[in-house]
Design a protein around this motif. Sequence first.
Motif, PDB file in Angstrom:
ATOM      1  N   ASP A  87      12.509  19.630  -2.610  1.00  0.00           N
ATOM      2  CA  ASP A  87      13.505  20.467  -1.968  1.00  0.00           C
ATOM      3  C   ASP A  87      13.156  20.811  -0.523  1.00  0.00           C
ATOM      4  O   ASP A  87      14.024  21.206   0.254  1.00  0.00           O
ATOM      5  N   MET A  88      11.882  20.653  -0.135  1.00  0.00           N
ATOM      6  CA  MET A  88      11.473  20.942   1.242  1.00  0.00           C
ATOM      7  C   MET A  88      11.676  19.748   2.165  1.00  0.00           C
ATOM      8  O   MET A  88      11.478  19.853   3.369  1.00  0.00           O
ATOM      9  N   VAL A  89      12.074  18.609   1.601  1.00  0.00           N
ATOM     10  CA  VAL A  89      12.212  17.378   2.379  1.00  0.00           C
ATOM     11  C   VAL A  89      13.675  16.920   2.330  1.00  0.00           C
ATOM     12  O   VAL A  89      14.243  16.814   1.245  1.00  0.00           O
ATOM     13  N   PRO A  90      14.292  16.641   3.473  1.00  0.00           N
ATOM     14  CA  PRO A  90      15.657  16.104   3.447  1.00  0.00           C
ATOM     15  C   PRO A  90      15.697  14.811   2.640  1.00  0.00           C
ATOM     16  O   PRO A  90      14.718  14.053   2.612  1.00  0.00           O
ATOM     17  N   THR A  91      16.820  14.555   1.973  1.00  0.00           N
ATOM     18  CA  THR A  91      16.921  13.351   1.155  1.00  0.00           C
ATOM     19  C   THR A  91      16.678  12.084   1.979  1.00  0.00           C
ATOM     20  O   THR A  91      16.251  11.068   1.439  1.00  0.00           O
ATOM     21  N   SER A  92      16.928  12.151   3.283  1.00  0.00           N
ATOM     22  CA  SER A  92      16.691  10.993   4.150  1.00  0.00           C
ATOM     23  C   SER A  92      15.214  10.614   4.206  1.00  0.00           C
ATOM     24  O   SER A  92      14.876   9.481   4.556  1.00  0.00           O
ATOM     25  N   GLY A  93      14.336  11.554   3.845  1.00  0.00           N
ATOM     26  CA  GLY A  93      12.901  11.278   3.887  1.00  0.00           C
ATOM     27  C   GLY A  93      12.295  10.953   2.537  1.00  0.00           C
ATOM     28  O   GLY A  93      11.091  10.661   2.441  1.00  0.00           O
ATOM     29  N   TRP A  94      13.094  10.955   1.493  1.00  0.00           N
ATOM     30  CA  TRP A  94      12.552  10.751   0.144  1.00  0.00           C
ATOM     31  C   TRP A  94      11.988   9.347  -0.046  1.00  0.00           C
ATOM     32  O   TRP A  94      11.057   9.143  -0.822  1.00  0.00           O
ATOM     33  N   GLY A  95      12.542   8.365   0.634  1.00  0.00           N
ATOM     34  CA  GLY A  95      12.055   7.003   0.471  1.00  0.00           C
ATOM     35  C   GLY A  95      10.606   6.829   0.866  1.00  0.00           C
ATOM     36  O   GLY A  95       9.931   5.896   0.396  1.00  0.00           O
ATOM     37  N   TRP A  96      10.113   7.708   1.704  1.00  0.00           N
ATOM     38  CA  TRP A  96       8.720   7.609   2.141  1.00  0.00           C
ATOM     39  C   TRP A  96       7.728   8.054   1.072  1.00  0.00           C
ATOM     40  O   TRP A  96       6.533   7.794   1.187  1.00  0.00           O
ATOM     41  N   LEU A  97       8.196   8.716   0.012  1.00  0.00           N
ATOM     42  CA  LEU A  97       7.262   9.174  -1.019  1.00  0.00           C
ATOM     43  C   LEU A  97       6.641   7.991  -1.756  1.00  0.00           C
ATOM     44  O   LEU A  97       5.440   7.999  -2.054  1.00  0.00           O
ATOM     45  N   THR A  98       7.427   6.976  -2.046  1.00  0.00           N
ATOM     46  CA  THR A  98       6.883   5.768  -2.665  1.00  0.00           C
ATOM     47  C   THR A  98       5.844   5.121  -1.758  1.00  0.00           C
ATOM     48  O   THR A  98       4.765   4.707  -2.215  1.00  0.00           O
ATOM     49  N   LEU A  99       6.155   5.044  -0.462  1.00  0.00           N
ATOM     50  CA  LEU A  99       5.227   4.428   0.482  1.00  0.00           C
ATOM     51  C   LEU A  99       3.948   5.255   0.608  1.00  0.00           C
ATOM     52  O   LEU A  99       2.848   4.706   0.701  1.00  0.00           O
ATOM     53  N   ALA A 100       4.092   6.578   0.593  1.00  0.00           N
ATOM     54  CA  ALA A 100       2.923   7.458   0.667  1.00  0.00           C
ATOM     55  C   ALA A 100       2.025   7.276  -0.560  1.00  0.00           C
ATOM     56  O   ALA A 100       0.793   7.329  -0.449  1.00  0.00           O
ATOM     57  N   THR A 101       2.640   7.049  -1.724  1.00  0.00           N
ATOM     58  CA  THR A 101       1.854   6.811  -2.935  1.00  0.00           C
ATOM     59  C   THR A 101       1.048   5.535  -2.798  1.00  0.00           C
ATOM     60  O   THR A 101      -0.131   5.470  -3.178  1.00  0.00           O
ATOM     61  N   GLY A 102       1.662   4.487  -2.262  1.00  0.00           N
ATOM     62  CA  GLY A 102       0.940   3.241  -2.035  1.00  0.00           C
ATOM     63  C   GLY A 102      -0.239   3.419  -1.105  1.00  0.00           C
ATOM     64  O   GLY A 102      -1.327   2.876  -1.351  1.00  0.00           O
ATOM     65  N   VAL A 103      -0.051   4.193  -0.045  1.00  0.00           N
ATOM     66  CA  VAL A 103      -1.145   4.456   0.896  1.00  0.00           C
ATOM     67  C   VAL A 103      -2.271   5.210   0.200  1.00  0.00           C
ATOM     68  O   VAL A 103      -3.455   4.924   0.404  1.00  0.00           O
ATOM     69  N   ALA A 104      -1.913   6.187  -0.656  1.00  0.00           N
ATOM     70  CA  ALA A 104      -2.932   6.947  -1.386  1.00  0.00           C
ATOM     71  C   ALA A 104      -3.755   6.029  -2.285  1.00  0.00           C
ATOM     72  O   ALA A 104      -4.989   6.152  -2.354  1.00  0.00           O
ATOM     73  N   VAL A 105      -3.097   5.096  -2.962  1.00  0.00           N
ATOM     74  CA  VAL A 105      -3.816   4.155  -3.826  1.00  0.00           C
ATOM     75  C   VAL A 105      -4.716   3.261  -2.991  1.00  0.00           C
ATOM     76  O   VAL A 105      -5.887   3.021  -3.334  1.00  0.00           O
ATOM     77  N   ALA A 106      -4.188   2.750  -1.884  1.00  0.00           N
ATOM     78  CA  ALA A 106      -4.985   1.878  -1.012  1.00  0.00           C
ATOM     79  C   ALA A 106      -6.205   2.607  -0.467  1.00  0.00           C
ATOM     80  O   ALA A 106      -7.311   2.049  -0.420  1.00  0.00           O
ATOM     81  N   ASP A 107      -6.025   3.861  -0.088  1.00  0.00           N
ATOM     82  CA  ASP A 107      -7.159   4.634   0.434  1.00  0.00           C
ATOM     83  C   ASP A 107      -8.203   4.881  -0.656  1.00  0.00           C
ATOM     84  O   ASP A 107      -9.418   4.832  -0.398  1.00  0.00           O
ATOM     85  N   ALA A 108      -7.749   5.156  -1.877  1.00  0.00           N
ATOM     86  CA  ALA A 108      -8.686   5.385  -2.980  1.00  0.00           C
ATOM     87  C   ALA A 108      -9.496   4.129  -3.271  1.00  0.00           C
ATOM     88  O   ALA A 108     -10.708   4.192  -3.506  1.00  0.00           O
ATOM     89  N   LEU A 109      -8.846   2.972  -3.257  1.00  0.00           N
ATOM     90  CA  LEU A 109      -9.548   1.718  -3.536  1.00  0.00           C
ATOM     91  C   LEU A 109     -10.455   1.326  -2.374  1.00  0.00           C
ATOM     92  O   LEU A 109     -11.505   0.708  -2.590  1.00  0.00           O
ATOM     93  N   THR A 110     -10.061   1.688  -1.165  1.00  0.00           N
ATOM     94  CA  THR A 110     -10.918   1.417  -0.004  1.00  0.00           C
ATOM     95  C   THR A 110     -12.235   2.164  -0.133  1.00  0.00           C
ATOM     96  O   THR A 110     -13.292   1.663   0.261  1.00  0.00           O
ATOM     97  N   GLU A 111     -12.186   3.364  -0.709  1.00  0.00           N
ATOM     98  CA  GLU A 111     -13.422   4.129  -0.944  1.00  0.00           C
ATOM     99  C   GLU A 111     -14.379   3.364  -1.855  1.00  0.00           C
ATOM    100  O   GLU A 111     -15.592   3.562  -1.795  1.00  0.00           O
ATOM    101  N   GLU A 112     -13.826   2.502  -2.693  1.00  0.00           N
ATOM    102  CA  GLU A 112     -14.643   1.705  -3.603  1.00  0.00           C
ATOM    103  C   GLU A 112     -14.999   0.346  -2.998  1.00  0.00           C
ATOM    104  O   GLU A 112     -15.524  -0.531  -3.688  1.00  0.00           O
ATOM    105  N   GLY A 113     -14.704   0.169  -1.724  1.00  0.00           N
ATOM    106  CA  GLY A 113     -15.072  -1.064  -1.038  1.00  0.00           C
ATOM    107  C   GLY A 113     -14.118  -2.221  -1.255  1.00  0.00           C
ATOM    108  O   GLY A 113     -14.441  -3.366  -0.932  1.00  0.00           O
TER     109      GLY A 113
END
Length: 289
Positions: A87-113
Motif C-alpha cells: 500500500d506504500m508503493v504506487p501500483t506502477s512500481g509493483w513490477g519491481w518487487l519481482t526484480l528486487a527478489t531476484g537481486v536478493a537471491v543473487a546477492d545471497a548466492l554471491t556471498e557463497e562465492g
Amino acid sequence: MDAQPPLDAPVLRDGLVGPGHPWRALDVVAETGSTNADLLARSAAGEDIDGAVLLAEHQTAGRGRHGRHWVAPAGSQLALSVGVAADMVPTSGWGWLTLATGVAVADALTEEGLQVGLKWPNDVIVGADKQGKLAGILAEVAAPKQLIVVGLGLNVTMTAQQAPDPAAVSLAMLGASMLDRNILARKVLRHLAGRIAAWRAAGGADEALAADYRRHSCTLGARVRAELPGDQRVEGLAEGIDEMGRLVIDTGAQTVTVSAGDVTRLRPNGGSARLAGKEPKPGPPNECS
C-alpha cells in the motif's frame, strides 16, 4: 551426496522474526501444494500475512508464470513465499518487487562465492550457453488487498535425473559447497527484507536496486526475442528496464515496452550484437558472459 538437514523453524526465526527484526512470522510445513497458494488463501480468509514467511520441505504443485507447474523431489529445493504489503508503493512500481527478489537471491548466492545472472523477469540462471535455470520467482497480488505474495523456488540438491526440466540446474549440480537450506534461507530472507524496505521507501525502484539489477542482468545489453501474449513476437536489443519494471526492447525500427512474455537471449551472428548501429553494453561480472 550426504543428507542435508531439514528446515528448522526455530533456527530460521532466530534473528529474523519478531520485534526489531524484519519478518513478523515464519512457518515450515512438511508438504503442501504451493506456498504461494497457501499464503493467498490465508489472506483471503482475513489473516494479515504482511511479513509472513512460509517454507515447505516438499512443494507438490509449485506454480510458475502463465499457469506452469513445477515439481521437485522432497527436500531438494528451497521453496518459500512471503507476504508483502504494497500500500506504500504506487501500483506502477509493483513490477519491481519481482526484480528486487531476484537481486536478493543473487546477492545471497554471491556471498557463497557463486556468480549467477538474472533473466528478466523472474529467473535466476547460470551459464551463457545452457542458461540453466537455478531459481524461479512468482509474484501474485492478493486482490482486492494491496498485498503481494512473492514465491521462490531455488534448486539446491536435486540431480540432473531428478530435474523436472532439462534446463534446470541445482547448487549441487554446480558443485556449490553450501547446500544447507537453513543457511541459504536465512541469507535470502535477510537480503530480501532489505530490498523490500528500500522498495517501499522509494515507492518503487531506488537507484541502488536499479543499478544492482543491471549488474546482475543477463538480459540487458543482449539481443533478445520476446514471445508475447497473443502469439506476438518482438526481437531486438534489450536496452533498459523502465520505472514499472518492464523490459524496453529496441527493434531497430521502434522501441517496444514488454510487460509480460517469455524472453530468450539470442546469440549474436558473426560474433557481433550490433543492432541499427548500436553496440550492447558490456556484460556484467556474472555467469551470463
